[in-house]
Scaffold this motif. Structure first.
Motif, short mmCIF file in Angstrom:
data_model
loop_
_atom_site.label_atom_id
_atom_site.label_comp_id
_atom_site.label_asym_id
_atom_site.label_seq_id
_atom_site.Cartn_x
_atom_site.Cartn_y
_atom_site.Cartn_z
N GLN A 40 1.00 3.93 -32.82
CA GLN A 40 0.24 5.01 -33.45
C GLN A 40 0.62 6.36 -32.84
OE1 GLN A 40 -3.82 3.94 -32.83
NE2 GLN A 40 -3.94 2.60 -34.62
N HIS A 41 0.76 6.39 -31.52
CA HIS A 41 1.10 7.66 -30.88
C HIS A 41 2.54 8.07 -31.21
CE1 HIS A 41 0.61 10.85 -27.91
NE2 HIS A 41 1.84 10.59 -27.53
N CYS A 42 3.44 7.11 -31.30
CA CYS A 42 4.84 7.44 -31.61
C CYS A 42 4.98 8.11 -32.97
CB CYS A 42 5.70 6.18 -31.55
SG CYS A 42 5.99 5.58 -29.88
N HIS A 43 4.12 7.76 -33.92
CA HIS A 43 4.20 8.37 -35.25
C HIS A 43 3.90 9.87 -35.20
CE1 HIS A 43 5.03 5.16 -38.05
NE2 HIS A 43 4.16 4.36 -37.44
N ARG A 44 3.28 10.34 -34.12
CA ARG A 44 2.94 11.76 -34.02
C ARG A 44 3.99 12.56 -33.28
NH1 ARG A 44 -2.32 9.33 -33.11
NH2 ARG A 44 -2.09 9.50 -30.85
N LEU A 45 5.04 11.92 -32.78
CA LEU A 45 6.07 12.62 -32.02
C LEU A 45 7.37 12.67 -32.80
CD1 LEU A 45 5.52 11.15 -28.43
CD2 LEU A 45 4.76 13.35 -29.30
N HIS A 46 8.12 13.77 -32.61
CA HIS A 46 9.40 13.91 -33.27
C HIS A 46 10.26 14.92 -32.50
CE1 HIS A 46 6.96 17.18 -34.86
NE2 HIS A 46 8.08 17.85 -35.08
N PHE A 47 11.55 14.95 -32.85
CA PHE A 47 12.50 15.89 -32.27
C PHE A 47 12.88 16.90 -33.34
CE2 PHE A 47 13.05 12.11 -29.68
CZ PHE A 47 13.12 12.62 -28.40
N PRO A 48 12.37 18.10 -33.30
CA PRO A 48 12.67 19.08 -34.36
C PRO A 48 14.16 19.36 -34.51
CG PRO A 48 10.82 19.83 -33.03
CD PRO A 48 11.39 18.64 -32.33
N SER A 49 14.92 19.36 -33.43
CA SER A 49 16.33 19.75 -33.51
C SER A 49 17.26 18.58 -33.78
CB SER A 49 16.75 20.45 -32.21
OG SER A 49 16.66 19.55 -31.10
N ALA A 50 16.72 17.35 -33.81
CA ALA A 50 17.58 16.18 -34.04
C ALA A 50 17.58 15.83 -35.52
CB ALA A 50 17.08 15.00 -33.21
N PRO A 51 18.75 15.46 -36.09
CA PRO A 51 18.81 15.11 -37.52
C PRO A 51 17.86 13.98 -37.88
CG PRO A 51 21.01 15.45 -36.65
CD PRO A 51 20.07 15.48 -35.47
N SER A 52 17.77 12.96 -37.01
CA SER A 52 16.91 11.82 -37.31
C SER A 52 15.44 12.19 -37.21
CB SER A 52 17.21 10.67 -36.36
OG SER A 52 17.05 11.10 -35.01
N ASN A 53 15.13 13.22 -36.41
CA ASN A 53 13.79 13.83 -36.33
C ASN A 53 12.76 12.91 -35.68
OD1 ASN A 53 11.99 15.88 -36.55
ND2 ASN A 53 11.51 15.54 -38.69
N ARG A 54 12.63 11.69 -36.12
CA ARG A 54 11.57 10.80 -35.67
C ARG A 54 11.90 10.14 -34.34
NH1 ARG A 54 9.83 6.44 -39.84
NH2 ARG A 54 8.38 6.05 -38.12
N LEU A 55 10.84 9.88 -33.59
CA LEU A 55 10.95 9.10 -32.37
C LEU A 55 10.46 7.69 -32.67
CD1 LEU A 55 11.44 8.91 -29.29
CD2 LEU A 55 9.05 9.53 -28.99
N GLN A 56 11.32 6.71 -32.50
CA GLN A 56 10.97 5.33 -32.80
C GLN A 56 11.13 4.46 -31.56
OE1 GLN A 56 13.68 4.52 -36.14
NE2 GLN A 56 11.92 4.68 -37.52
N VAL A 57 10.30 3.42 -31.48
CA VAL A 57 10.40 2.46 -30.37
C VAL A 57 10.39 1.05 -30.92
CG1 VAL A 57 9.27 3.99 -28.70
CG2 VAL A 57 7.90 2.37 -30.01
N ARG A 58 10.95 0.15 -30.15
CA ARG A 58 10.82 -1.29 -30.40
C ARG A 58 9.95 -1.86 -29.28
NH1 ARG A 58 16.62 -0.87 -30.76
NH2 ARG A 58 17.38 -0.98 -32.91
N ILE A 59 9.00 -2.70 -29.63
CA ILE A 59 8.11 -3.27 -28.61
C ILE A 59 8.24 -4.78 -28.61
CG2 ILE A 59 5.71 -3.57 -27.88
CD1 ILE A 59 5.09 -0.83 -28.94
N GLY A 60 8.47 -5.34 -27.42
CA GLY A 60 8.55 -6.78 -27.25
C GLY A 60 7.40 -7.28 -26.38
N LEU A 61 6.85 -8.45 -26.75
CA LEU A 61 5.74 -9.05 -26.01
C LEU A 61 6.04 -10.51 -25.73
CD1 LEU A 61 2.49 -7.77 -27.83
CD2 LEU A 61 3.04 -7.45 -25.42
#
Length: 415
Positions: free
Chosen positions: A292-313
């Protein structure tokens, strides 16, 4: 001329015995050097110079206070009224260690000044000793109830003044030391498992600790090297700080133990103390809130813009210990750590990827789908309602899940 008048007033105050009507009287002036050593010992300082803010509208009082405190190693800052004192406190780079505040002053009384100070500074942060010729129980009570730490009446014995100042400074330092100790202990509890921390504090040889049932969460940033190349370094650092600071708060919420990892990986161990029975479910909830928190973060200067993570449990056994002597850091080894890292490295972006061992220990709130492929030889599971990043309601608990589809073509395939 003003200096000569002040010196004359100071000389007169030191020669006349204390009687009612003198604003301040100094007693036993020849013993002042011995008092200086006693005060230094009482507050535990030899090199540091404490700053006292003296607030009084009478120049003679200020001169006498200066004559008592400066020879005893204090730095004295004078303010002639309450407004000047408040202005000084707003603009100073470092707060004074203590305030001597006159009760009766024009424009603002000592009571009024104390009330304003207590709006922003507590009694522990900024001790105040009220100085007054009013010795009635009503006046003393009014001063203490307003927020003063102590109350001293005129005429003042220099020994009493120094003793009261020393007491307040000593109490302030003791409380600060206890707060620092408490903060250090809290920090240590977030860094080391309980058994390992006890060995560390006792100076014992650190023995590896066996954990029979823990849950490991590993969150890895997707394509971090590419983001690092596309975005500005300051932007990357700022975004990582926001991300990991939020993860720290969530980790504490679920009583997780942070384990040092790479710059693009955040690893948490749940149930390191062996007291929780629902740590796998806490792991899933923690993962969802991270996404949920990752959806609120991004990189304005990066073409991909979004910050994404993979989570393993993964849930299972592990061993913990300490690496290093001068800068010890916790380390966890075992199948649970290895599997969680593998799931985070090859799973789907912005999803929670769980092992069969972890899935077997959680309830039916979540809809899961079986996954096979990639470098993983066993069947694993991902959330199928991950767009919402929320657990399903109890009414949806009968939704089919958990068991793998026997037909390989019906499974989701990893690349």
């Amino acid at each position: 001329p003003n200096q000569r008048r002040q010196e004359a007033k100071l000389q007169k105050a030191t020669e006349v015995p204390p009687i009612a009507g003198l604003p301040v009287a100094i007693v036993d002036q020849p013993n002042q050097r011995r008092e200086s050593a006693a005060v230094s010992a009482a507050v535990g300082h030899k090199e540091r110079k404490y700053t006292i803010l003296s607030v009084d509208d009478d120049e003679a009082n200020q001169a006498v206070i200066m004559g008592v405190l400066e020879p005893n190693g204090f730095k004295v800052v004078e303010c002639m009224n309450g407004l000047d004192a408040l202005s000084y406190l707003r603009g100073c780079k470092r707060l004074p260690d203590l305030i001597l505040l006159d009760y009766m002053m024009p424009q603002m009384s000592g009571i009024d000044v104390t009330e304003k100070i207590r709006e922003t500074h507590t009694q522990l942060q900024l001790p105040i000793i009220m100085v007054s010729a009013k010795s009635s129980a009503h006046n003393i009570t009014a001063g203490l109830e307003t927020g003063c730490n102590d109350y001293i009446t005129k005429p003042i014995d220099c020994k009493e003044l120094l003793a009261r100042i020393a007491t307040q400074l000593q109490m302030k330092e003791l409380v600060a030391a206890e707060l620092n100790k408490s903060a250090d202990a809290k920090l240590l509890r977030t860094l080391f498992p309980h058994d390992t921390l006890q060995q560390l504090l006792c100076g014992s040889v650190i023995q590896p600790t066996e954990h029979h049932n823990i849950t490991v969460l590993c969150a890895a940033i997707v394509d971090f090297d590419a983001l690092e190349d596309e975005a500005e370094p300051q932007e990357v650092m700022s975004t990582l700080h926001q991300l990991f600071s939020a993860f720290d708060v969530l980790c504490d919420k679920f009583a997780g133990l942070k384990v040092q990892g790479d710059r693009d990986v955040f690893t948490v161990v749940l149930n390191a103390d062996g007291r929780s029975t629902i740590h796998p479910e806490h792991g899933v909830q923690l993962a969802e809130q991270m996404l949920q928190h990752c959806h609120r973060l991004h990189f304005p200067s990066a073409p991909s813009n979004r910050l994404q993570v993979r989570i393993g449990l993964d849930s299972g056994p592990a061993s913990s210990g300490i690496l290093g002597a001068r800068s010890p850091r916790p380390c966890f080894l075992g199948a649970a750590m290895t599997t969680a890292m593998r799931l985070a490295s090859c799973g789907f972006a912005m999803n929670v990827h769980m092992s069969d061992r972890c899935v077997a220990k959680i309830d039916n709130r979540w809809e899961l789908s079986a996954v096979k492929g990639g470098s993983l030889q066993e069947v694993t599971y991902v959330l199928t309602d991950w767009d919402r990043i929320q657990p399903k309601s109890p009414q949806s608990s009968n939704a089919p899940r958990r068991k793998a589809d026997p037909e390989p073509q019906a499974r989701h395939e990893l690349p």
